[in-house]
Design an enzyme around this catalytic site. Structure first.
Site, PDB file in Angstrom:
ATOM      1  N   GLN A 268      12.242   7.757   8.007  1.00 22.56           N
ATOM      2  CA  GLN A 268      11.676   8.794   7.148  1.00 22.56           C
ATOM      3  C   GLN A 268      12.132   8.636   5.712  1.00 22.56           C
ATOM      4  OE1 GLN A 268      14.634  12.477   8.038  1.00 22.56           O
ATOM      5  NE2 GLN A 268      13.649  11.590   9.867  1.00 22.56           N
TER       6      GLN A 268
ATOM      7  N   HIS B 127      12.418  11.249   1.894  1.00 17.22           N
ATOM      8  CA  HIS B 127      12.251  12.562   1.282  1.00 17.22           C
ATOM      9  C   HIS B 127      11.834  12.406  -0.175  1.00 17.22           C
ATOM     10  CE1 HIS B 127      14.293  13.889   4.836  1.00 17.22           C
ATOM     11  NE2 HIS B 127      15.431  13.318   4.487  1.00 17.22           N
TER      12      HIS B 127
ATOM     13  N   GLU C 225      20.574  13.982  -0.012  1.00 18.85           N
ATOM     14  CA  GLU C 225      21.521  14.450   0.988  1.00 18.85           C
ATOM     15  C   GLU C 225      22.742  13.541   1.085  1.00 18.85           C
ATOM     16  OE1 GLU C 225      18.808  14.565   4.228  1.00 18.85           O
ATOM     17  OE2 GLU C 225      18.872  12.419   4.604  1.00 18.85           O
TER      18      GLU C 225
ATOM     19  N   HIS D 266      15.272   5.947   5.381  1.00 15.52           N
ATOM     20  CA  HIS D 266      16.510   6.048   6.150  1.00 15.52           C
ATOM     21  C   HIS D 266      16.258   6.605   7.546  1.00 15.52           C
ATOM     22  CE1 HIS D 266      15.933  10.070   4.452  1.00 15.52           C
ATOM     23  NE2 HIS D 266      16.600  10.509   5.519  1.00 15.52           N
TER      24      HIS D 266
ATOM     25  N   ARG E 281       7.649  11.487   7.631  1.00 13.66           N
ATOM     26  CA  ARG E 281       7.950  10.595   8.752  1.00 13.66           C
ATOM     27  C   ARG E 281       7.073   9.352   8.656  1.00 13.66           C
ATOM     28  NH1 ARG E 281       6.855  14.155  12.847  1.00 13.66           N
ATOM     29  NH2 ARG E 281       8.801  15.239  12.495  1.00 13.66           N
TER      30      ARG E 281
END
Length: 335
Positions: free
Chosen positions: A105, A107, A125, A183, A203
């Protein structure tokens, strides 16, 4: 401790998490972290969250029973004056149990999310590895730079795995996952994740798995291709970490970026039999996530919060002075 204005009288409180039963999850969060969430599998617990997709609930103190989102709306001073808060909790803290591989996936960053996802935040993150199986790995970017059309074709043909860079992981590792980095967390990893307050995940590839209803999970290939960093990624290196020792505890910086700061605290006041002063921040809330051991957080007004492995405590920016006692490992998170 620093001197406090008399208006600084807010008390810390324990949080109860929201849970997620994604198909790749296991049961370690129940078995090892005492999570009383009626889901199986229990893939994630959203320990500190004001995101509408999974709200934390206050479990102790005067705000008990309210969602953290409601409490912060009623008491905006709890967030502090740090410019990054902007009146909202800017972070989301999770525990993740990957019994099986997560999907590959990516982001979006803030700019893309605000433009194309109704003003949402993007998602950068950080992962702190709580435990890892002997052969556990994560996916971090690509071996070499890749053209968008080549990646798209490999996704259509199901051959993308050969393009992805896999990295072995060990307990106590730290990984910073910038928005745009392709990642995935691999099977056998137990992770504490600190991220922007966002639930945007594109995804790309899901190993052709079927969900509970027998259907393949939705992919978001077009959006993923728009935001993914297609340059080759160097193997991520562990950051330099320096322990700073004080009476009763030691601390080290794990990550500092524009979105959050994370320290690890090694608490051991049993050896000196005295409580340690806990330095709160005047311009930012703090969150304590206990990842091992147990202890007690005391305030100067006579209150105390016993905490155990897996517990999460929110400390308002305007908190009363605090002391801490016990033998534990704690992640301290703020802006």
């Amino acid at each position: 401790m620093t001197s406090r204005n008399t208006s600084w009288n807010a008390k810390p409180f324990l949080l109860a998490p929201a849970g997620k039963d994604y198909l790749w999850g296991g049961n370690r969060l129940k078995e090892e972290f005492s999570k009383e969430v009626d889901l199986s599998p229990l893939a994630e617990t959203w320990e500190c969250s004001t995101h509408p997709d999974g709200l934390s609930v206050v479990a102790t103190g005067e705000h008990e029973g309210k969602t953290l989102r409601q409490v912060l709306q009623e008491n905006p001073e709890y967030l502090g004056t740090h410019p990054h808060t902007k009146g909202e909790l800017p972070i989301l803290i999770k525990l993740i149990d990957a019994k099986r591989d997560l999907s590959v996936q990516v982001h979006p960053d803030d700019e893309y999310a605000q433009k194309y996802e109704n003003g949402s935040l993007g998602k950068t993150e950080m992962w702190y590895v709580l435990d890892a199986a002997k052969d556990a790995k994560l996916i971090y970017g690509f071996h070499h730079p890749i053209e968008k059309n080549v990646l798209k074709k490999s996704l259509e043909e199901g051959t993308v795995e050969k393009l992805l860079q896999k990295v072995s992981i060990e307990k106590d590792d730290v990984f910073y996952i910038k928005a745009g980095t392709v990642h995935a967390i691999g099977a056998g990893a137990l992770i504490a994740e600190i991220q922007e307050s966002s639930n945007l995940t594109y995804r790309m590839y899901d190993y052709n798995r079927l969900d509970k209803s027998g259907k393949k999970r939705e992919l978001h290939i077009e959006k993923a291709l728009e935001v993914a960093d297609l340059s080759g990624s160097l193997q991520p290196k562990q950051p330099l970490r320096v322990l700073r020792y004080r009476r009763g505890f030691a601390s080290e910086l794990l990550c500092r970026c524009k979105y959050f700061q994370v320290e690890r605290i090694l608490l051991n006041t049993e050896c000196c039999r005295t409580m340690a002063n806990f330095q709160t921040e005047e311009n930012s809330f703090q969150v304590l996530l206990c990842v091992d051991g147990c202890g007690i957080l005391f305030d100067d007004m006579g209150g105390k919060i016993p905490f155990f492995k897996g517990d999460c405590i929110f400390i308002p920016a305007c908190s009363v002075p605090l002391k801490i006692h016990g033998k534990a490992q704690v992640l301290k998170i703020g802006c």
